[in-house]
Motif scaffolding. Structure first.
Motif, PDB file in Angstrom:
ATOM      1  N   VAL A  46      71.822 140.484   2.617  1.00 45.88           N
ATOM      2  CA  VAL A  46      71.239 141.047   1.391  1.00 45.88           C
ATOM      3  C   VAL A  46      71.636 142.517   1.222  1.00 45.88           C
ATOM      4  O   VAL A  46      72.038 142.948   0.133  1.00 45.88           O
ATOM      5  CB  VAL A  46      69.700 140.903   1.411  1.00 45.88           C
ATOM      6  CG1 VAL A  46      69.078 141.699   0.267  1.00 45.88           C
ATOM      7  CG2 VAL A  46      69.296 139.438   1.311  1.00 45.88           C
ATOM      8  N   VAL A  47      71.562 143.292   2.311  1.00 45.45           N
ATOM      9  CA  VAL A  47      71.880 144.726   2.236  1.00 45.45           C
ATOM     10  C   VAL A  47      73.341 144.945   1.850  1.00 45.45           C
ATOM     11  O   VAL A  47      73.656 145.709   0.920  1.00 45.45           O
ATOM     12  CB  VAL A  47      71.572 145.425   3.576  1.00 45.45           C
ATOM     13  CG1 VAL A  47      72.144 146.844   3.584  1.00 45.45           C
ATOM     14  CG2 VAL A  47      70.072 145.471   3.808  1.00 45.45           C
ATOM     15  N   PHE A  48      74.251 144.259   2.538  1.00 45.36           N
ATOM     16  CA  PHE A  48      75.671 144.431   2.218  1.00 45.36           C
ATOM     17  C   PHE A  48      75.987 143.856   0.839  1.00 45.36           C
ATOM     18  O   PHE A  48      76.872 144.365   0.138  1.00 45.36           O
ATOM     19  CB  PHE A  48      76.551 143.776   3.283  1.00 45.36           C
ATOM     20  CG  PHE A  48      76.693 144.589   4.530  1.00 45.36           C
ATOM     21  CD1 PHE A  48      77.346 145.810   4.507  1.00 45.36           C
ATOM     22  CD2 PHE A  48      76.170 144.141   5.735  1.00 45.36           C
ATOM     23  CE1 PHE A  48      77.486 146.569   5.659  1.00 45.36           C
ATOM     24  CE2 PHE A  48      76.291 144.899   6.898  1.00 45.36           C
ATOM     25  CZ  PHE A  48      76.948 146.113   6.857  1.00 45.36           C
ATOM     26  N   PHE A  57      79.578 139.457  -1.852  1.00 42.29           N
ATOM     27  CA  PHE A  57      78.818 138.257  -2.196  1.00 42.29           C
ATOM     28  C   PHE A  57      79.693 137.262  -2.951  1.00 42.29           C
ATOM     29  O   PHE A  57      79.419 136.915  -4.100  1.00 42.29           O
ATOM     30  CB  PHE A  57      77.609 138.626  -3.046  1.00 42.29           C
ATOM     31  CG  PHE A  57      76.302 138.316  -2.387  1.00 42.29           C
ATOM     32  CD1 PHE A  57      76.189 137.327  -1.420  1.00 42.29           C
ATOM     33  CD2 PHE A  57      75.170 139.023  -2.732  1.00 42.29           C
ATOM     34  CE1 PHE A  57      74.984 137.048  -0.816  1.00 42.29           C
ATOM     35  CE2 PHE A  57      73.948 138.756  -2.131  1.00 42.29           C
ATOM     36  CZ  PHE A  57      73.858 137.772  -1.167  1.00 42.29           C
ATOM     37  N   SER A  58      80.748 136.789  -2.318  1.00 40.12           N
ATOM     38  CA  SER A  58      81.624 135.795  -2.932  1.00 40.12           C
ATOM     39  C   SER A  58      81.867 134.676  -1.926  1.00 40.12           C
ATOM     40  O   SER A  58      81.797 134.907  -0.709  1.00 40.12           O
ATOM     41  CB  SER A  58      82.961 136.430  -3.333  1.00 40.12           C
ATOM     42  OG  SER A  58      83.684 136.842  -2.178  1.00 40.12           O
ATOM     43  N   PRO A  59      82.134 133.462  -2.395  1.00 43.93           N
ATOM     44  CA  PRO A  59      82.390 132.360  -1.463  1.00 43.93           C
ATOM     45  C   PRO A  59      83.508 132.668  -0.481  1.00 43.93           C
ATOM     46  O   PRO A  59      83.424 132.333   0.709  1.00 43.93           O
ATOM     47  CB  PRO A  59      82.758 131.191  -2.384  1.00 43.93           C
ATOM     48  CG  PRO A  59      82.105 131.523  -3.686  1.00 43.93           C
ATOM     49  CD  PRO A  59      82.164 133.018  -3.789  1.00 43.93           C
ATOM     50  N   PHE A  60      84.568 133.333  -0.960  1.00 44.03           N
ATOM     51  CA  PHE A  60      85.700 133.633  -0.076  1.00 44.03           C
ATOM     52  C   PHE A  60      85.295 134.589   1.039  1.00 44.03           C
ATOM     53  O   PHE A  60      85.621 134.380   2.218  1.00 44.03           O
ATOM     54  CB  PHE A  60      86.852 134.235  -0.881  1.00 44.03           C
ATOM     55  CG  PHE A  60      88.023 134.649  -0.024  1.00 44.03           C
ATOM     56  CD1 PHE A  60      88.912 133.705   0.451  1.00 44.03           C
ATOM     57  CD2 PHE A  60      88.219 135.984   0.311  1.00 44.03           C
ATOM     58  CE1 PHE A  60      89.985 134.082   1.256  1.00 44.03           C
ATOM     59  CE2 PHE A  60      89.287 136.365   1.109  1.00 44.03           C
ATOM     60  CZ  PHE A  60      90.173 135.411   1.582  1.00 44.03           C
ATOM     61  N   THR A 310      80.767 143.463  10.747  1.00 40.01           N
ATOM     62  CA  THR A 310      82.189 143.816  10.842  1.00 40.01           C
ATOM     63  C   THR A 310      82.854 143.798   9.467  1.00 40.01           C
ATOM     64  O   THR A 310      83.533 144.760   9.074  1.00 40.01           O
ATOM     65  CB  THR A 310      82.913 142.845  11.788  1.00 40.01           C
ATOM     66  OG1 THR A 310      82.289 142.886  13.078  1.00 40.01           O
ATOM     67  CG2 THR A 310      84.378 143.222  11.927  1.00 40.01           C
ATOM     68  N   LEU A 311      82.663 142.706   8.717  1.00 38.54           N
ATOM     69  CA  LEU A 311      83.293 142.592   7.412  1.00 38.54           C
ATOM     70  C   LEU A 311      82.684 143.574   6.418  1.00 38.54           C
ATOM     71  O   LEU A 311      83.398 144.225   5.646  1.00 38.54           O
ATOM     72  CB  LEU A 311      83.165 141.163   6.882  1.00 38.54           C
ATOM     73  CG  LEU A 311      83.796 140.908   5.508  1.00 38.54           C
ATOM     74  CD1 LEU A 311      85.300 141.154   5.551  1.00 38.54           C
ATOM     75  CD2 LEU A 311      83.493 139.498   5.022  1.00 38.54           C
ATOM     76  N   GLY A 312      81.356 143.700   6.426  1.00 41.99           N
ATOM     77  CA  GLY A 312      80.678 144.586   5.477  1.00 41.99           C
ATOM     78  C   GLY A 312      81.119 146.029   5.628  1.00 41.99           C
ATOM     79  O   GLY A 312      81.450 146.700   4.639  1.00 41.99           O
ATOM     80  N   LEU A 313      81.154 146.518   6.851  1.00 42.35           N
ATOM     81  CA  LEU A 313      81.565 147.912   7.081  1.00 42.35           C
ATOM     82  C   LEU A 313      83.043 148.117   6.776  1.00 42.35           C
ATOM     83  O   LEU A 313      83.453 149.177   6.306  1.00 42.35           O
ATOM     84  CB  LEU A 313      81.251 148.308   8.525  1.00 42.35           C
ATOM     85  CG  LEU A 313      79.756 148.429   8.859  1.00 42.35           C
ATOM     86  CD1 LEU A 313      79.553 148.623  10.347  1.00 42.35           C
ATOM     87  CD2 LEU A 313      79.129 149.586   8.085  1.00 42.35           C
ATOM     88  N   ARG A 314      83.846 147.089   7.045  1.00 44.06           N
ATOM     89  CA  ARG A 314      85.273 147.200   6.731  1.00 44.06           C
ATOM     90  C   ARG A 314      85.491 147.300   5.227  1.00 44.06           C
ATOM     91  O   ARG A 314      86.311 148.088   4.746  1.00 44.06           O
ATOM     92  CB  ARG A 314      86.019 145.980   7.288  1.00 44.06           C
ATOM     93  CG  ARG A 314      87.533 146.050   7.138  1.00 44.06           C
ATOM     94  CD  ARG A 314      88.183 144.793   7.660  1.00 44.06           C
ATOM     95  NE  ARG A 314      87.855 144.566   9.067  1.00 44.06           N
ATOM     96  CZ  ARG A 314      88.050 143.403   9.685  1.00 44.06           C
ATOM     97  NH1 ARG A 314      88.543 142.370   9.013  1.00 44.06           N
ATOM     98  NH2 ARG A 314      87.743 143.283  10.959  1.00 44.06           N
TER      99      ARG A 314
END
Length: 346
Positions: A46-48, A57-60, A310-314
């Motif tokens: 939710v935060v990211f 927030f996408s399926p990919f 990892t993905l969110g911060l990147r």
């Protein structure tokens, strides 16, 4: 008048303790160990999602997280079984890598059919795990020392056997495509999955069922909670420990197969941090390092939490060191929460 006539014929009742709000929460989390990592996972998504919007927030993007954590998730499932018995396995990453090397070398060096080579790799990983279990259960050696030594042995054997040579992805695709099977992709709507992701999810579901609904699963928890009491109650403690490490070795071998699919090649230098990453997922997932408490679903959520951070911060363009910092905080917090929850059973 006899005492029987004056006896209270009411049904015995157990008074529920008045735990208060915090005590009730503590008891609830003790009964549902996967709940804490699930809450953290949902909150982090939710935060990211709020910070990054559709970019995250996408399926990919969300399925990319699954692809990135599939290897760690599979290895963490093996680590979970071991830690539930109050043990630890530092050799899981090395077992995964050498199993992948065996699969590749048996195919390209010895010319064996790829199916036979894969089976040999799976058996090799199982055998290493069984040796770990035998040394721990029969020889009474500490799990940390045994698996630390096995990690060094397998790592050295891996480089010596492979001559530190990588089998290229093009060569594998042309002559032994089945080695890359778990890396095959398929789409569902806008989401992209791999066979390895599907295997990871099925593995977690199967292990969750086995641990909850079979005698072997109950024995795993019993051994981790109190090995001496389990033995007195008729549990074959030695057999259970050996079987747990053997199954863990088999799962790691599957992770090695998935690793080939993930990176495309057979590389003896891949997966060097899998032992630490698997322990991280297990701890964040709420499985107690003291054994006997936790859920395999929690480990799955723990691996996903690491993937989300990892993905969110990147995507936010943050320095990679922030990922390690926040995951380190999560590890310490997870252990602190585990200690707090364990007071319920004290």
């Amino acid at each position: 008048m006899s005492s029987a006539d004056t006896a209270d014929d009411g049904v015995a009742k157990f008074v529920q303790p008045n735990r208060g709000f915090l005590g009730t929460v503590q008891h609830w989390l003790h009964v549902n160990p996967a709940l804490v990592p699930l809450i953290v996972l949902v909150a982090s998504i939710v935060v990211f999602g709020l910070l990054l919007g559709s970019k995250f927030f996408s399926p990919f993007a969300l399925t990319l997280i699954l692809q990135q954590v599939q290897i760690v998730g599979i290895v963490a499932a093996a680590q979970s079984l071991v830690i539930l018995t109050a043990g630890i396995d530092l050799s899981v990453g090395a077992i995964a890598v050498i199993s992948s090397v065996v699969m590749g070398q048996f195919t390209f060096r010895y010319g064996l059919p790829v199916e036979v080579s894969i089976i040999c790799g799976l058996l090799f990983g199982t055998a290493i795990g069984a040796v770990n279990g035998w040394l721990i259960a029969a020889m009474k050696l500490p799990p940390f020392i045994v698996t630390l030594g096995m990690w060094q042995i397998v790592l050295a054997a891996n480089f010596l056997y492979s001559a530190n040579e990588t089998i290229r992805s093009q060569e594998i695709a042309e002559n032994a495509a089945m080695l890359q099977l778990l890396g095959a992709k398929f789409s569902v709507g806008g989401a992209v999955f791999t066979v390895g992701v599907l295997f990871m999810v099925l593995l977690v579901l199967v292990l969750a069922y086995v641990l909850r609904h079979t005698a072997w699963g109950r024995h795993v928890y019993a051994v981790g909670d109190d090995a001496e009491a389990a033995e007195l109650s008729g549990v074959n403690v030695k057999g259970t420990i050996i079987s747990v490490y053997a199954v863990a070795g088999l799962i790691c071998a599957f992770a090695g197969w998935a690793l080939i699919g993930r990176i495309g090649s057979v590389s003896p230098t891949s997966g060097q941090l899998l032992n630490i990453e698997s322990i991280t997922a297990v701890v964040i997932g709420g499985i107690s390092l003291f054994g006997g408490r936790g859920s395999i679903l929690g480990t799955f959520f723990g691996a996903l939490i690491v993937g989300v951070f990892t993905l969110g911060l990147r995507l936010m363009g943050a320095d990679a060191q922030w990922t390690y910092l926040l995951i380190g905080v999560l590890i310490i917090a997870a252990v602190a929460v585990d200690q707090w929850i364990r007071k319920v059973a004290a």
